[in-house]
Design a protein around this motif. Structure first.
Motif, PDB file in Angstrom:
ATOM      1  N   ILE A   1      -8.580   2.785   0.147  1.00 19.05           N
ATOM      2  CA  ILE A   1      -7.984   3.628   1.775  1.00 19.05           C
ATOM      3  C   ILE A   1      -8.785   3.253   2.987  1.00 19.05           C
ATOM      4  N   PHE A   2     -10.484   3.691   2.475  1.00 15.43           N
ATOM      5  CA  PHE A   2     -11.039   3.597   3.494  1.00 15.43           C
ATOM      6  C   PHE A   2     -12.042   2.501   3.704  1.00 15.43           C
TER       7      PHE A   2
ATOM      8  N   ARG B   1      -8.657  -0.932   3.540  1.00 17.86           N
ATOM      9  CA  ARG B   1      -7.704  -0.940   4.107  1.00 17.86           C
ATOM     10  C   ARG B   1      -7.440  -1.987   5.459  1.00 17.86           C
ATOM     11  N   ASP B   2      -8.734  -2.117   5.463  1.00 15.59           N
ATOM     12  CA  ASP B   2      -8.710  -2.865   7.223  1.00 15.59           C
ATOM     13  C   ASP B   2      -9.199  -4.474   7.001  1.00 15.59           C
TER      14      ASP B   2
ATOM     15  N   TRP C   1       1.336   5.732  -4.013  1.00 18.94           N
ATOM     16  CA  TRP C   1       2.418   7.047  -2.922  1.00 18.94           C
ATOM     17  C   TRP C   1       1.337   7.538  -2.110  1.00 18.94           C
TER      18      TRP C   1
ATOM     19  N   TRP D   1       0.537   6.078   1.850  1.00 22.87           N
ATOM     20  CA  TRP D   1       0.175   7.461   3.088  1.00 22.87           C
ATOM     21  C   TRP D   1      -0.744   6.885   4.043  1.00 22.87           C
ATOM     22  N   PHE D   2      -1.863   6.008   3.540  1.00 22.43           N
ATOM     23  CA  PHE D   2      -2.258   5.694   4.507  1.00 22.43           C
ATOM     24  C   PHE D   2      -2.453   4.557   4.300  1.00 22.43           C
TER      25      PHE D   2
ATOM     26  N   ASP E   1       0.930   3.543   5.907  1.00 23.75           N
ATOM     27  CA  ASP E   1       1.965   3.461   6.873  1.00 23.75           C
ATOM     28  C   ASP E   1       3.122   2.879   5.593  1.00 23.75           C
ATOM     29  N   THR E   2       2.882   2.719   5.194  1.00 24.54           N
ATOM     30  CA  THR E   2       3.900   1.545   4.368  1.00 24.54           C
ATOM     31  C   THR E   2       4.523   2.382   3.079  1.00 24.54           C
ATOM     32  N   HIS E   3       5.755   3.176   3.652  1.00 21.42           N
ATOM     33  CA  HIS E   3       6.752   4.248   2.575  1.00 21.42           C
ATOM     34  C   HIS E   3       7.109   3.271   1.772  1.00 21.42           C
ATOM     35  N   GLY E   4       6.081   3.894   0.240  1.00 22.06           N
ATOM     36  CA  GLY E   4       7.275   3.553  -1.166  1.00 22.06           C
ATOM     37  C   GLY E   4       6.755   1.917  -1.067  1.00 22.06           C
ATOM     38  N   LEU E   5       6.238   1.097  -0.485  1.00 21.02           N
ATOM     39  CA  LEU E   5       6.127  -0.327  -1.005  1.00 21.02           C
ATOM     40  C   LEU E   5       4.939  -0.147  -1.868  1.00 21.02           C
TER      41      LEU E   5
ATOM     42  N   ALA F   1       4.072   2.404  -4.308  1.00 21.74           N
ATOM     43  CA  ALA F   1       4.236   3.098  -5.277  1.00 21.74           C
ATOM     44  C   ALA F   1       5.395   2.127  -5.455  1.00 21.74           C
TER      45      ALA F   1
END
Lengths: 279, 168
Positions: B21-22, B25-26, B63, B67-68, B70-74, B76
């Protein structure tokens, strides 16, 4: 019914899988088709918050570089400011045009302070620009808020600057409001305060007046802020104001300065040498 | 699996998620190869982990990443898929002497010939679903395939490095 239930229980792994996948793919198609603005809801603003904290930590590491860039940009902007100021001379009846050379009289370059003292009675600064960068002894040094001092010697890459906080360094100044002349001199303690000398007690001065560099100054460009009048009194000899000036430049936290190059200084000096001396 | 091992696993999983996540991510190499380290949770889970438990946990982990990102459900969806398919891949790759109760997914216990195909297949399925769903546009298929291939390669290298440096 019972058989169906048994079937479901037997295949519960598969159903768990299917349900979770349906939830996920449902989310994909519900939210991802909309643009970002839509699903920036409260839960996501929490995530964004956390991420921005991490971002803050990351940017902290870039600060040095950013400072450098900003100070260079400041130097460039100050340059333009000087040009504009020279263009916008006092309104005169006669048509007046400043020549290009006069417009470009002052050029600034940003420098970083390597060593500086503020608590000695004679304070100096060392900056990281020297001969190679076009710095010469005699040039003015200012900060983004006010005056700093004067270059007194240079090496290839470094320069020594005599600070305003030095009892042998005085700077010609004036009260911005009414143009009363005087000079600024440090009394040897308190790195925030200097004295503004030579103002006759019959001249009008009040608390809060801004002091700037005067027009008759071979080192500093005119109208560079020096400080504000913080305390007023009469000198012991009874003829002059005793003026304490609070400096604009915060020497304790100073990191970057600008060296002002006066491109016309040699011409100016040559002319002044030609003044006939009265024997 | 004893209690101590379980706690250690959970800590490692949390660490992996935080890193994803941290830190990751980028990060992208040339905008094409991305590292999805969080697949570690499914890929390295002990071989005899309860399938339903793993599916459920991977849903939660995916999930959280979504959340982090910004891709709902992908994420997961992709992670649950490989968690569910994992036993099938195990079956496909069964070594000659089978798996035993204490088997771990690691180079030390398995051979190269088992470990490499296993990780590749898992990563490939995950990345394929992820990138194709993410683009969701046939005209971007070429780019998606390139991303899938490069990301799988990057993931494979990373998992090999993890194996080489793990102390177990």
């Amino acid at each position: 019914m019972y058989q169906l239930l048994q079937f479901l229980i037997r295949q519960r792994g598969f159903f768990l899988f299917i349900v979770l996948e349906l939830i996920s793919i449902g989310a994909v198609f519900t939210y991802n088709n909309y643009q970002h603005a839509f699903y920036f809801n409260t839960s996501n603003s929490f995530a964004a918050n956390l991420l921005s904290q991490v971002e803050k930590i990351k940017t902290y590491h870039n600060l040095l570089e950013v400072n450098e860039v900003l100070s260079q940009e400041n130097a460039r902007l100050q340059n333009e400011l000087f040009q504009l100021r020279n263009k916008q001379n006092a309104p005169s009846e006669l048509p007046y045009f400043a020549s290009q050379a006069v417009l470009r009289q002052y050029q600034l370059s940003a420098a970083k302070i390597i060593v500086q003292s503020t608590h000695a009675s004679q304070n100096y600064l060392t900056i990281d620009k020297g001969f190679r960068d076009g710095i010469r002894p005699g040039m003015a040094v200012i900060s983004s808020t006010g005056i700093v001092g004067k270059v007194i010697s240079c090496t290839e890459n470094l320069s020594l600057v005599i600070s305003v906080l030095n009892t042998i360094n005085s700077v010609s100044g004036k009260i911005k409001k009414n143009g009363e002349l005087g000079f600024v001199k440090w009394s040897g303690w308190q790195p925030e305060v200097v004295d503004f000398m030579d103002v006759s007690k019959y001249k009008k001065v009040s608390k809060g007046d801004t002091i700037v560099t005067s027009d008759y100054n071979s080192v500093f460009p005119r109208d560079i802020p020096i400080g504000v009048v913080a305390k007023l009194g009469i000198k012991d000899d009874g003829n002059f104001h005793d003026i304490k000036v609070l400096l604009f430049t915060k020497f304790n936290t100073l990191q970057y300065v600008y060296v002002v190059k006066n491109t016309l200084i040699s011409q100016q000096q040559k002319l002044e040498e030609a003044i006939p001396k009265s024997e | 699996m004893d209690l101590k091992g379980n706690i250690k696993n959970i800590l490692v999983y949390l660490l992996v998620l935080l890193a994803q996540i941290f830190l990751l991510r980028d990060l992208g190499i040339g905008g094409k190869a991305f590292l999805f380290l969080y697949t570690y949770i499914v890929i390295k889970a002990p071989i005899f982990t309860n399938r339903n438990l793993l599916v459920f946990l991977s849903f939660l982990a995916g999930w959280l990443v979504d959340w982090f990102y910004d891709t709902h459900g992908l994420h997961a969806f992709s992670l649950v898929l490989i968690a569910y398919l994992r036993p099938l891949i195990f079956k496909m790759l069964t070594p000659a002497n089978g798996y035993d109760e204490r088997s771990k997914v690691s180079l030390r216990e398995m051979t190269w010939l088992w470990y490499l195909p296993y990780v590749s297949i898992m990563l490939f399925i995950h990345h394929s679903v992820l990138f194709i769903l993410e683009a969701f546009d046939p005209s971007l298929l070429g780019l998606s395939l390139l991303k899938i291939f490069l990301s799988t390669l990057l993931g494979l290298v990373t998992f090999l490095l993890i194996e080489l440096f793990s102390t177990e």
